[in-house]
Enzyme design. Sequence first.
Site, PDB file in Angstrom:
ATOM      1  N   ASP A  99     -16.084  48.495 -77.011  1.00 14.38           N
ATOM      2  CA  ASP A  99     -16.965  48.329 -78.151  1.00 14.38           C
ATOM      3  C   ASP A  99     -17.383  49.611 -78.617  1.00 14.38           C
ATOM      4  OD1 ASP A  99     -17.945  46.934 -80.486  1.00 14.38           O
ATOM      5  OD2 ASP A  99     -19.357  45.853 -79.013  1.00 14.38           O
ATOM      6  N   ASP A 100     -17.748  49.636 -79.811  1.00 14.74           N
ATOM      7  CA  ASP A 100     -18.309  50.950 -80.060  1.00 14.74           C
ATOM      8  C   ASP A 100     -19.760  51.351 -79.651  1.00 14.74           C
ATOM      9  OD1 ASP A 100     -19.450  48.987 -81.795  1.00 14.74           O
ATOM     10  OD2 ASP A 100     -19.228  49.827 -83.694  1.00 14.74           O
ATOM     11  N   ASP A 103     -26.206  47.448 -77.950  1.00 15.84           N
ATOM     12  CA  ASP A 103     -27.460  47.371 -78.520  1.00 15.84           C
ATOM     13  C   ASP A 103     -28.507  46.738 -77.908  1.00 15.84           C
ATOM     14  OD1 ASP A 103     -29.765  47.580 -80.346  1.00 15.84           O
ATOM     15  OD2 ASP A 103     -28.522  47.652 -82.090  1.00 15.84           O
TER      16      ASP A 103
END
Length: 172
Positions: A99-100, A103
């Site tokens: 994933d980028d 969070d």
Amino acid sequence: MNNPNQKSFPVSWDQFHRDSRALAWRLTGMGTFDAVVAIARGGLVPATIVARELNIRVVESVAVKSYDHQNQGTVTVLKSISQQILDIAKNGGKVLIVDDLVDTGATARAVRDMLPGAHFATVYAKPMGRELVDTFITEVSQDTWIFFPWDLDVAYAAPISGGPTNEFVSGA
């Protein structure tokens, strides 16, 4: 970015590509992966780069929505992981999730539940979700909003000093 006190971290295409390749470099010492699962949408680009660099030919995606461009919400699985990938993992194959960003960890938890033995890698990590990923490149503070290249457009930026911009100065 819904909080005026949040920090802004804009990432260019060049920087994102370099960071995604750095992620691939970091993963090279972990052996061969049998498949990569990109978390759509943000993980599609780094997963493609990592798959290329590590010569992974089986590329899958899972679509999970946990927030829009401004607000975080509940986790919804829009597209599940294919049975082929689940079988690879079940039969002892090595699956890589990319994933980028991690969070709050909500998306990461949902995908980890689907593939508990997979290696989870992200380009960027925030403190609340960091423990859920095995490998990442850059940590940013929780109050930082990352603007990815697909979120940005080239536009005029005012000078920092607030002085003249492109005005003709005579008498110089």
